[in-house]
Design a protein around this motif. Structure first.
Motif, PDB file in Angstrom:
ATOM      1  N   SER A  66       0.836  -1.206   0.000  1.00 23.08           N
ATOM      2  CA  SER A  66       0.000   0.000   0.000  1.00 23.08           C
ATOM      3  C   SER A  66       0.865   1.247   0.000  1.00 23.08           C
ATOM      4  O   SER A  66       0.626   2.192  -0.766  1.00 23.08           O
ATOM      5  CB  SER A  66      -0.914   0.010   1.229  1.00 23.08           C
ATOM      6  N   SER A  67       1.863   1.263   0.865  1.00 28.92           N
ATOM      7  CA  SER A  67       2.766   2.416   0.944  1.00 28.92           C
ATOM      8  C   SER A  67       3.464   2.649  -0.384  1.00 28.92           C
ATOM      9  O   SER A  67       3.615   3.786  -0.833  1.00 28.92           O
ATOM     10  CB  SER A  67       3.812   2.204   2.037  1.00 28.92           C
ATOM     11  N   ARG A  68       3.884   1.562  -1.015  1.00 29.34           N
ATOM     12  CA  ARG A  68       4.592   1.679  -2.289  1.00 29.34           C
ATOM     13  C   ARG A  68       3.690   2.326  -3.346  1.00 29.34           C
ATOM     14  O   ARG A  68       4.126   3.185  -4.114  1.00 29.34           O
ATOM     15  CB  ARG A  68       5.080   0.307  -2.744  1.00 29.34           C
ATOM     16  N   ASP A  69       2.426   1.909  -3.370  1.00 29.71           N
ATOM     17  CA  ASP A  69       1.491   2.520  -4.328  1.00 29.71           C
ATOM     18  C   ASP A  69       1.357   4.019  -4.076  1.00 29.71           C
ATOM     19  O   ASP A  69       1.336   4.818  -5.013  1.00 29.71           O
ATOM     20  CB  ASP A  69       0.120   1.850  -4.241  1.00 29.71           C
ATOM     21  N   MET A  70       1.273   4.398  -2.812  1.00 30.70           N
ATOM     22  CA  MET A  70       1.137   5.820  -2.460  1.00 30.70           C
ATOM     23  C   MET A  70       2.400   6.591  -2.821  1.00 30.70           C
ATOM     24  O   MET A  70       2.325   7.708  -3.357  1.00 30.70           O
ATOM     25  CB  MET A  70       0.835   5.955  -0.967  1.00 30.70           C
ATOM     26  N   LEU A  71       3.563   5.995  -2.553  1.00 27.96           N
ATOM     27  CA  LEU A  71       4.828   6.655  -2.886  1.00 27.96           C
ATOM     28  C   LEU A  71       4.975   6.827  -4.393  1.00 27.96           C
ATOM     29  O   LEU A  71       5.463   7.852  -4.868  1.00 27.96           O
ATOM     30  CB  LEU A  71       6.005   5.857  -2.310  1.00 27.96           C
ATOM     31  N   THR A  72       4.542   5.816  -5.142  1.00 22.38           N
ATOM     32  CA  THR A  72       4.609   5.904  -6.609  1.00 22.38           C
ATOM     33  C   THR A  72       3.725   7.040  -7.109  1.00 22.38           C
ATOM     34  O   THR A  72       4.116   7.789  -8.013  1.00 22.38           O
ATOM     35  CB  THR A  72       4.183   4.562  -7.240  1.00 22.38           C
ATOM     36  N   MET A  73       2.558   7.176  -6.506  1.00 16.14           N
ATOM     37  CA  MET A  73       1.670   8.281  -6.892  1.00 16.14           C
ATOM     38  C   MET A  73       2.297   9.632  -6.551  1.00 16.14           C
ATOM     39  O   MET A  73       2.236  10.569  -7.346  1.00 16.14           O
ATOM     40  CB  MET A  73       0.313   8.145  -6.195  1.00 16.14           C
ATOM     41  N   LEU A  74       2.919   9.725  -5.369  1.00 16.61           N
ATOM     42  CA  LEU A  74       3.600  10.969  -4.985  1.00 16.61           C
ATOM     43  C   LEU A  74       4.693  11.315  -5.985  1.00 16.61           C
ATOM     44  O   LEU A  74       4.816  12.460  -6.421  1.00 16.61           O
ATOM     45  CB  LEU A  74       4.207  10.836  -3.585  1.00 16.61           C
ATOM     46  N   ALA A  75       5.499  10.316  -6.343  1.00  6.60           N
ATOM     47  CA  ALA A  75       6.604  10.550  -7.276  1.00  6.60           C
ATOM     48  C   ALA A  75       6.086  10.965  -8.647  1.00  6.60           C
ATOM     49  O   ALA A  75       6.747  11.727  -9.360  1.00  6.60           O
ATOM     50  CB  ALA A  75       7.464   9.290  -7.386  1.00  6.60           C
ATOM     51  N   ALA A  76       4.900  10.485  -9.003  1.00 10.82           N
ATOM     52  CA  ALA A  76       4.316  10.822 -10.306  1.00 10.82           C
ATOM     53  C   ALA A  76       3.660  12.201 -10.314  1.00 10.82           C
ATOM     54  O   ALA A  76       3.200  12.661 -11.351  1.00 10.82           O
ATOM     55  CB  ALA A  76       3.300   9.757 -10.706  1.00 10.82           C
ATOM     56  N   GLY A  77       3.592  12.866  -9.151  1.00 10.52           N
ATOM     57  CA  GLY A  77       3.056  14.218  -9.109  1.00 10.52           C
ATOM     58  C   GLY A  77       1.664  14.337  -8.535  1.00 10.52           C
ATOM     59  O   GLY A  77       1.070  15.415  -8.585  1.00 10.52           O
ATOM     60  N   CYS A  78       1.116  13.264  -7.987  1.00  8.83           N
ATOM     61  CA  CYS A  78      -0.226  13.319  -7.419  1.00  8.83           C
ATOM     62  C   CYS A  78      -0.218  14.150  -6.134  1.00  8.83           C
ATOM     63  O   CYS A  78       0.645  13.991  -5.280  1.00  8.83           O
ATOM     64  CB  CYS A  78      -0.723  11.905  -7.126  1.00  8.83           C
ATOM     65  N   ASN A  79      -1.191  15.039  -6.006  1.00  2.06           N
ATOM     66  CA  ASN A  79      -1.360  15.842  -4.795  1.00  2.06           C
ATOM     67  C   ASN A  79      -2.654  15.507  -4.065  1.00  2.06           C
ATOM     68  O   ASN A  79      -2.951  16.106  -3.034  1.00  2.06           O
ATOM     69  CB  ASN A  79      -1.353  17.343  -5.132  1.00  2.06           C
ATOM     70  N   ASP A  80      -3.431  14.590  -4.609  1.00  4.64           N
ATOM     71  CA  ASP A  80      -4.736  14.235  -4.059  1.00  4.64           C
ATOM     72  C   ASP A  80      -4.569  13.201  -2.948  1.00  4.64           C
ATOM     73  O   ASP A  80      -4.413  12.004  -3.198  1.00  4.64           O
ATOM     74  CB  ASP A  80      -5.632  13.698  -5.174  1.00  4.64           C
ATOM     75  N   ALA A  81      -4.579  13.680  -1.698  1.00  2.83           N
ATOM     76  CA  ALA A  81      -4.374  12.801  -0.546  1.00  2.83           C
ATOM     77  C   ALA A  81      -5.454  11.733  -0.466  1.00  2.83           C
ATOM     78  O   ALA A  81      -5.180  10.593  -0.082  1.00  2.83           O
ATOM     79  CB  ALA A  81      -4.338  13.622   0.743  1.00  2.83           C
ATOM     80  N   LYS A  82      -6.673  12.082  -0.839  1.00  5.13           N
ATOM     81  CA  LYS A  82      -7.795  11.122  -0.790  1.00  5.13           C
ATOM     82  C   LYS A  82      -7.543   9.972  -1.766  1.00  5.13           C
ATOM     83  O   LYS A  82      -7.736   8.805  -1.430  1.00  5.13           O
ATOM     84  CB  LYS A  82      -9.099  11.834  -1.103  1.00  5.13           C
ATOM     85  N   ALA A  83      -7.113  10.296  -2.982  1.00 10.33           N
ATOM     86  CA  ALA A  83      -6.839   9.263  -3.989  1.00 10.33           C
ATOM     87  C   ALA A  83      -5.692   8.363  -3.551  1.00 10.33           C
ATOM     88  O   ALA A  83      -5.741   7.138  -3.734  1.00 10.33           O
ATOM     89  CB  ALA A  83      -6.524   9.911  -5.332  1.00 10.33           C
ATOM     90  N   MET A  84      -4.654   8.971  -2.966  1.00 11.28           N
ATOM     91  CA  MET A  84      -3.525   8.167  -2.495  1.00 11.28           C
ATOM     92  C   MET A  84      -3.934   7.279  -1.335  1.00 11.28           C
ATOM     93  O   MET A  84      -3.563   6.103  -1.278  1.00 11.28           O
ATOM     94  CB  MET A  84      -2.357   9.076  -2.101  1.00 11.28           C
ATOM     95  N   ALA A  85      -4.713   7.806  -0.415  1.00 13.47           N
ATOM     96  CA  ALA A  85      -5.162   7.025   0.744  1.00 13.47           C
ATOM     97  C   ALA A  85      -6.025   5.850   0.305  1.00 13.47           C
ATOM     98  O   ALA A  85      -6.019   4.796   0.954  1.00 13.47           O
ATOM     99  CB  ALA A  85      -5.915   7.918   1.720  1.00 13.47           C
ATOM    100  N   ASN A  86      -6.747   6.003  -0.796  1.00 17.37           N
ATOM    101  CA  ASN A  86      -7.591   4.919  -1.297  1.00 17.37           C
ATOM    102  C   ASN A  86      -6.785   3.758  -1.867  1.00 17.37           C
ATOM    103  O   ASN A  86      -7.353   2.725  -2.209  1.00 17.37           O
ATOM    104  CB  ASN A  86      -8.588   5.440  -2.331  1.00 17.37           C
ATOM    105  N   LYS A  87      -5.485   3.904  -1.967  1.00 16.24           N
ATOM    106  CA  LYS A  87      -4.622   2.803  -2.401  1.00 16.24           C
ATOM    107  C   LYS A  87      -4.371   1.814  -1.260  1.00 16.24           C
ATOM    108  O   LYS A  87      -3.755   0.780  -1.453  1.00 16.24           O
ATOM    109  CB  LYS A  87      -3.274   3.340  -2.913  1.00 16.24           C
TER     110      LYS A  87
END
Length: 172
Positions: free
Chosen positions: A34-55
């Protein structure tokens, strides 16, 4: 390589702290799926905390509100680049660790029975058993006694005393 992987995870943690992202305060493993998915989203430029948390997966789904709060922060372009680079380095290290683990397993196949016996000792795992076999071999005839083996391995207890009093080790 395992140690380098751990150092890289520490570097990721430092980048996250610099971006005021407190992921490690919510998750038990920063390198989990789960953390890895969130980190990948962060690295890709995602700023949507809700979308990342849903991973979040499995048990971590219960922590979605805390994850959303922890993932609020500001990650600059340089931090994203560094995070992406670190994640790729971890992938590289993990693939090589698997390759080396396979090689070690193949080389240790002829002594698998001895490894199983050593592994049955409380406190010694398979990796430690492999290291013991690699260091001392399987021929114990070279050691006249168990004490000689312990001495050769450097695990003999010491009795450092002077005039009947235990010697204190210097602390530097």
């Amino acid at each position: 390589m395992v140690q380098e992987r751990a150092r890289e995870l520490n570097r990721i943690q430092k980048v996250l702290e610099g971006a005021n992202i407190k992921l490690s305060s919510v998750v038990s493993e920063i390198d989990g799926k789960s953390s890895r998915d969130m980190l990948t989203m962060l690295a890709a430029g995602c700023n949507d905390a809700k979308a990342m948390a849903n991973k979040a997966r499995r048990q971590m789904r219960k922590k979605i509100p805390q994850l959303e709060e922890a993932l609020h922060g500001f990650m600059g372009e340089h931090q994203r680049l560094m995070l992406d680079s670190m994640l790729k380095h971890i992938d590289f290290l993990e693939s090589h660790i698997l390759l080396l683990d396979k090689e070690i397993h193949e080389k240790m196949e002829p002594v698998s029975e001895q490894i199983t016996l050593i592994d049955s000792i409380p406190g010694i795992g398979e990796r430690s058993a492999q290291v013991i076999i690699a260091e001392i071999g399987t021929n114990m005839n070279q050691f006249p006694s168990a004490a000689h083996l312990a001495s050769w391995a450097g695990i003999c207890p010491g009795n450092n005393e002077s005039a009947g009093k235990p010697a204190r080790e210097a602390i530097f």
